[in-house]
Design a protein around this motif. Structure first.
Motif, PDB file in Angstrom:
ATOM      1  N   PHE A 131      43.005  12.060  40.748  1.00  0.00           N
ATOM      2  CA  PHE A 131      43.613  12.241  39.439  1.00  0.00           C
ATOM      3  C   PHE A 131      45.041  11.732  39.479  1.00  0.00           C
ATOM      4  CE2 PHE A 131      44.308  16.374  41.541  1.00  0.00           C
ATOM      5  CZ  PHE A 131      45.631  16.689  41.236  1.00  0.00           C
ATOM      6  N   ARG A 132      45.620  11.601  38.263  1.00  0.00           N
ATOM      7  CA  ARG A 132      46.920  10.966  38.109  1.00  0.00           C
ATOM      8  C   ARG A 132      47.872  11.887  37.348  1.00  0.00           C
ATOM      9  NH1 ARG A 132      43.004   8.352  38.740  1.00  0.00           N
ATOM     10  NH2 ARG A 132      42.049   9.498  37.025  1.00  0.00           N
ATOM     11  N   VAL A 133      49.109  11.972  37.815  1.00  0.00           N
ATOM     12  CA  VAL A 133      50.189  12.577  37.040  1.00  0.00           C
ATOM     13  C   VAL A 133      51.194  11.464  36.787  1.00  0.00           C
ATOM     14  CG1 VAL A 133      49.822  14.898  37.915  1.00  0.00           C
ATOM     15  CG2 VAL A 133      51.357  13.375  39.145  1.00  0.00           C
ATOM     16  N   ARG A 157      43.296  10.945  28.372  1.00  0.00           N
ATOM     17  CA  ARG A 157      42.892  11.607  29.615  1.00  0.00           C
ATOM     18  C   ARG A 157      42.872  10.622  30.792  1.00  0.00           C
ATOM     19  NH1 ARG A 157      44.711  15.921  29.588  1.00  0.00           N
ATOM     20  NH2 ARG A 157      43.395  16.598  31.318  1.00  0.00           N
ATOM     21  N   LEU A 158      43.612   9.549  30.665  1.00  0.00           N
ATOM     22  CA  LEU A 158      43.824   8.655  31.797  1.00  0.00           C
ATOM     23  C   LEU A 158      44.707   9.330  32.831  1.00  0.00           C
ATOM     24  CD1 LEU A 158      43.808   5.939  33.289  1.00  0.00           C
ATOM     25  CD2 LEU A 158      45.474   5.090  31.624  1.00  0.00           C
ATOM     26  N   VAL A 159      45.655  10.133  32.371  1.00  0.00           N
ATOM     27  CA  VAL A 159      46.481  10.937  33.271  1.00  0.00           C
ATOM     28  C   VAL A 159      46.321  12.409  32.904  1.00  0.00           C
ATOM     29  CG1 VAL A 159      48.144   9.067  33.577  1.00  0.00           C
ATOM     30  CG2 VAL A 159      48.587  10.824  31.851  1.00  0.00           C
ATOM     31  N   ASN A 160      46.510  13.270  33.897  1.00  0.00           N
ATOM     32  CA  ASN A 160      46.336  14.711  33.683  1.00  0.00           C
ATOM     33  C   ASN A 160      47.549  15.370  33.060  1.00  0.00           C
ATOM     34  OD1 ASN A 160      44.375  13.876  35.789  1.00  0.00           O
ATOM     35  ND2 ASN A 160      43.780  16.027  35.709  1.00  0.00           N
ATOM     36  N   SER A 161      48.734  14.832  33.329  1.00  0.00           N
ATOM     37  CA  SER A 161      49.951  15.433  32.805  1.00  0.00           C
ATOM     38  C   SER A 161      51.060  14.394  32.801  1.00  0.00           C
ATOM     39  CB  SER A 161      50.366  16.646  33.647  1.00  0.00           C
ATOM     40  OG  SER A 161      50.652  16.249  34.986  1.00  0.00           O
ATOM     41  N   VAL A 162      52.109  14.687  32.023  1.00  0.00           N
ATOM     42  CA  VAL A 162      53.282  13.815  31.941  1.00  0.00           C
ATOM     43  C   VAL A 162      54.513  14.650  32.266  1.00  0.00           C
ATOM     44  CG1 VAL A 162      54.676  12.324  30.463  1.00  0.00           C
ATOM     45  CG2 VAL A 162      52.190  12.341  30.207  1.00  0.00           C
ATOM     46  N   ALA A 177      53.769  16.711  41.207  1.00  0.00           N
ATOM     47  CA  ALA A 177      52.636  16.229  41.994  1.00  0.00           C
ATOM     48  C   ALA A 177      52.455  17.068  43.254  1.00  0.00           C
ATOM     49  CB  ALA A 177      52.832  14.761  42.363  1.00  0.00           C
ATOM     50  N   LEU A 178      53.563  17.412  43.902  1.00  0.00           N
ATOM     51  CA  LEU A 178      53.484  18.222  45.119  1.00  0.00           C
ATOM     52  C   LEU A 178      53.048  19.646  44.807  1.00  0.00           C
ATOM     53  CD1 LEU A 178      56.661  16.939  46.996  1.00  0.00           C
ATOM     54  CD2 LEU A 178      54.269  16.404  47.500  1.00  0.00           C
ATOM     55  N   ARG A 179      53.417  20.144  43.636  1.00  0.00           N
ATOM     56  CA  ARG A 179      52.965  21.479  43.242  1.00  0.00           C
ATOM     57  C   ARG A 179      51.440  21.488  43.078  1.00  0.00           C
ATOM     58  NH1 ARG A 179      55.924  21.972  39.065  1.00  0.00           N
ATOM     59  NH2 ARG A 179      57.713  22.786  40.207  1.00  0.00           N
ATOM     60  N   ALA A 180      50.910  20.431  42.491  1.00  0.00           N
ATOM     61  CA  ALA A 180      49.451  20.315  42.375  1.00  0.00           C
ATOM     62  C   ALA A 180      48.811  20.219  43.759  1.00  0.00           C
ATOM     63  CB  ALA A 180      49.089  19.095  41.528  1.00  0.00           C
ATOM     64  N   ALA A 181      49.450  19.453  44.652  1.00  0.00           N
ATOM     65  CA  ALA A 181      48.928  19.335  46.021  1.00  0.00           C
ATOM     66  C   ALA A 181      48.930  20.676  46.728  1.00  0.00           C
ATOM     67  CB  ALA A 181      49.759  18.313  46.796  1.00  0.00           C
TER      68      ALA A 181
END
Length: 270
Positions: free
Chosen positions: A129-131, A186-191, A201-205
């Motif tokens: 997925f992409r942020v 929905r190409l990216v999950n969040s902005v 991104a690290l918080r998601a990781a």
């Protein structure tokens, strides 16, 4: 401790938090454009990281203003002279790199900090997925240089992410898609704000790392494999095998014990 001692010319690797490796494309003067050296190094790094049992998540981003500007046009002049088989070899070199990244057993998060153009879009699509930063933008402008959007998995992945009609319009026009539109599609999950992107991104990781390694890895395997099977029954068969395997692990026993004892589980990957 994850081994990130191998030195690469086109990107850097750093274990920024326990189990989390940050891969930063590092050709900012060329907007992190892809070269044959980058393709070879990406494949090598993905294969080496995949063998490391301490690895839990990889975050991919770009240095400077861009995520990745696609194939470096400074190297493109010779492409028409390669001949059909030579060009096929070139495509397969690039495709192996993206396939190796996508096939890593751990999740790959793309933190898209700027332009992801052409092959750079393809690279972002290879992530699970992409942020995106508010400064991110995406295009599949292959038609603008006489090539097809059937490149490096774009036609397959983008269609599954945003649907055939939106994919067709974006690929046929070659236009740029900004971060907010990418989120709506929905190409990216969040902005995120540019200064917050990497931390988000690290918080998601870290949220992924909090879960059982085996559960995450077999979830990734099921999600990817079941995009390719043709029936509900085949999907169920693959899922059943994964659950049967995971129910034999000590991590599942630990999770159940922690739930009963009202504490956080301590996962070991065993």
């Amino acid at each position: 401790m994850i081994c990130t001692e191998t030195s690469y010319e086109t990107f850097t690797l750093e274990e920024v938090r326990t189990g989390i490796v940050l891969m930063t494309l590092n050709r900012p003067e060329r907007y992190n454009a892809m070269t044959n050296t980058m393709f070879r190094e990406l494949e090598q790094a993905a294969l080496e990281l995949n063998d490391d049992d301490d690895l839990r998540v990889v975050v991919l981003t770009g240095a400077g203003k861009a995520f990745c500007a696609g194939f470096d046009l400074a190297d493109a002049d010779g492409l028409p002279g390669l001949g059909a088989l030579g060009m096929l070899d070139q495509q397969e070199l690039a495709a192996r790199a993206l396939l190796a990244l996508r096939s890593m057993r751990v999740p790959l998060i793309a933190a898209v900090n700027g332009a992801a153009a052409g092959g750079g879009l393809s690279l972002s699509l290879a992530a699970d997925f992409r942020v995106a930063s508010t400064q991110a933008k995406f295009n599949a402008a292959f038609v603008k240089i006489g090539l097809s959007a059937g490149d490096l998995g774009t036609s397959w992945l983008l269609t599954r992410l945003i649907g055939p009609a939106a994919t067709s319009e974006i690929c046929f026009t070659g236009r740029m898609v900004g971060a907010q539109e990418a989120a709506a599609l929905r190409l990216v999950n969040s902005v995120s704000a540019p200064e917050d992107l990497l931390e988000d991104a690290l918080r998601a990781a870290e949220a992924i790392v909090a879960n059982s390694p085996g559960g995450v890895q077999l979830s990734k395997r099921a999600l990817q494999a079941n995009m390719e099977v043709s029936s509900y029954a085949a999907a169920l068969e693959l899922e059943n095998r994964g659950q049967a395997l995971l129910s034999r692990t000590s991590d599942m026993s630990e999770a159940l014990a922690a739930l009963k004892e009202k504490r956080s589980p301590i996962f070991t990957g065993a």
